[in-house]
Design a protein around this motif. Structure first.
Motif, PDB file in Angstrom:
ATOM      1  N   TYR A  57       0.831  -1.200   0.000  1.00 31.31           N
ATOM      2  CA  TYR A  57       0.000   0.000   0.000  1.00 31.31           C
ATOM      3  C   TYR A  57       0.869   1.255   0.000  1.00 31.31           C
ATOM      4  O   TYR A  57       0.580   2.211  -0.731  1.00 31.31           O
ATOM      5  CB  TYR A  57      -0.957   0.040   1.190  1.00 31.31           C
ATOM      6  N   ILE A  58       1.921   1.278   0.779  1.00 32.85           N
ATOM      7  CA  ILE A  58       2.809   2.448   0.819  1.00 32.85           C
ATOM      8  C   ILE A  58       3.421   2.679  -0.564  1.00 32.85           C
ATOM      9  O   ILE A  58       3.471   3.820  -1.046  1.00 32.85           O
ATOM     10  CB  ILE A  58       3.895   2.272   1.904  1.00 32.85           C
ATOM     11  N   ASP A  59       3.862   1.612  -1.224  1.00 27.80           N
ATOM     12  CA  ASP A  59       4.413   1.744  -2.576  1.00 27.80           C
ATOM     13  C   ASP A  59       3.372   2.289  -3.547  1.00 27.80           C
ATOM     14  O   ASP A  59       3.645   3.169  -4.360  1.00 27.80           O
ATOM     15  CB  ASP A  59       4.926   0.398  -3.088  1.00 27.80           C
ATOM     16  N   LYS A  60       2.152   1.763  -3.456  1.00 24.46           N
ATOM     17  CA  LYS A  60       1.061   2.210  -4.323  1.00 24.46           C
ATOM     18  C   LYS A  60       0.736   3.673  -4.058  1.00 24.46           C
ATOM     19  O   LYS A  60       0.543   4.458  -4.988  1.00 24.46           O
ATOM     20  CB  LYS A  60      -0.171   1.335  -4.097  1.00 24.46           C
ATOM     21  N   TYR A  61       0.702   4.062  -2.800  1.00 25.47           N
ATOM     22  CA  TYR A  61       0.417   5.446  -2.431  1.00 25.47           C
ATOM     23  C   TYR A  61       1.479   6.388  -3.004  1.00 25.47           C
ATOM     24  O   TYR A  61       1.161   7.426  -3.579  1.00 25.47           O
ATOM     25  CB  TYR A  61       0.346   5.581  -0.904  1.00 25.47           C
ATOM     26  N   ARG A  62       2.728   6.026  -2.853  1.00 27.56           N
ATOM     27  CA  ARG A  62       3.820   6.862  -3.381  1.00 27.56           C
ATOM     28  C   ARG A  62       3.745   6.968  -4.901  1.00 27.56           C
ATOM     29  O   ARG A  62       3.953   8.033  -5.468  1.00 27.56           O
ATOM     30  CB  ARG A  62       5.171   6.286  -2.970  1.00 27.56           C
ATOM     31  N   ARG A  63       3.469   5.850  -5.558  1.00 24.24           N
ATOM     32  CA  ARG A  63       3.374   5.852  -7.014  1.00 24.24           C
ATOM     33  C   ARG A  63       2.212   6.727  -7.482  1.00 24.24           C
ATOM     34  O   ARG A  63       2.357   7.537  -8.397  1.00 24.24           O
ATOM     35  CB  ARG A  63       3.218   4.422  -7.538  1.00 24.24           C
ATOM     36  N   ASP A  64       1.059   6.594  -6.842  1.00 21.97           N
ATOM     37  CA  ASP A  64      -0.099   7.403  -7.208  1.00 21.97           C
ATOM     38  C   ASP A  64       0.156   8.887  -6.951  1.00 21.97           C
ATOM     39  O   ASP A  64      -0.255   9.745  -7.737  1.00 21.97           O
ATOM     40  CB  ASP A  64      -1.343   6.948  -6.445  1.00 21.97           C
ATOM     41  N   LYS A  65       0.819   9.193  -5.849  1.00 28.16           N
ATOM     42  CA  LYS A  65       1.135  10.579  -5.522  1.00 28.16           C
ATOM     43  C   LYS A  65       2.067  11.165  -6.589  1.00 28.16           C
ATOM     44  O   LYS A  65       1.861  12.286  -7.054  1.00 28.16           O
ATOM     45  CB  LYS A  65       1.787  10.653  -4.139  1.00 28.16           C
ATOM     46  N   ARG A  66       3.066  10.410  -6.990  1.00 32.74           N
ATOM     47  CA  ARG A  66       3.992  10.871  -8.023  1.00 32.74           C
ATOM     48  C   ARG A  66       3.275  11.030  -9.356  1.00 32.74           C
ATOM     49  O   ARG A  66       3.508  11.985 -10.095  1.00 32.74           O
ATOM     50  CB  ARG A  66       5.151   9.870  -8.157  1.00 32.74           C
ATOM     51  N   TYR A  67       2.370  10.128  -9.674  1.00 29.55           N
ATOM     52  CA  TYR A  67       1.598  10.192 -10.905  1.00 29.55           C
ATOM     53  C   TYR A  67       0.769  11.470 -10.940  1.00 29.55           C
ATOM     54  O   TYR A  67       0.707  12.154 -11.961  1.00 29.55           O
ATOM     55  CB  TYR A  67       0.714   8.950 -11.018  1.00 29.55           C
TER      56      TYR A  67
END
Length: 156
Positions: A57-67
């Motif tokens: 989830y943390i990885d997904k959150y960071r990726r979505d935030k960067r996107y």
């Protein structure tokens, strides 16, 4: 395993993760678990699932935030005027805005923003054929509205 999945989803939701995202994360974790070349002992599966779920989830959150940052930089910056952003086409924009929201959105993305049909499909999570059909119907509605206002194909 289903009980483990429910427990991990509940854990993520208690941590503030929306239900849909929690379910996606748990699904990814179970796929990862099934694809692992070695088997995890039964007493360690629960710990693996919890630890992997929160990391995923943390990885997904960071990726979505960067996107989202990339989208803001790319799409929300001043740009050159398109040919439709002149006073000559104000009547057309007014008629597009009177259409139902979905029709107006498709026409806006395709004609005014310059997205391709494939890009619109990805953006709206539609199939390419659905975008084509919906865009055609939106054009027909706009054409009908313009005809009612006295415009036809020759004088637009």
């Amino acid at each position: 395993m289903i009980d483990f999945a429910k427990d991990v989803i509940a854990y993520l939701m208690a941590s503030g993760v929306p239900k849909e995202q929690a379910e996606d994360v748990v699904q990814d974790i179970f796929v990862k678990l099934l694809e692992m070349p070695v088997a995890i002992p039964g007493e360690k599966i629960r710990a693996f699932l919890y630890r992997s779920a929160i990391r995923r989830y943390i990885d997904k959150y960071r990726r979505d935030k960067r996107y989202m940052e990339i989208l803001r930089q790319e799409f929300f910056k001043p740009h050159e005027l398109s040919p439709f952003e002149t006073d000559q086409y104000d009547f057309l924009l007014e008629e597009v805005e009177k259409l139902p929201q979905q029709d107006a959105l498709l026409l806006e993305l395709f004609y005014f923003q310059g997205f391709t049909i494939r890009e619109i499909a990805e953006l709206l999570s539609y199939s390419v054929s659905k975008v084509k059909v919906s865009l055609h119907r939106s054009r027909q509605k706009l054409k009908q509205a313009l005809k009612q206002k006295g415009y036809d194909d020759g004088n637009i």
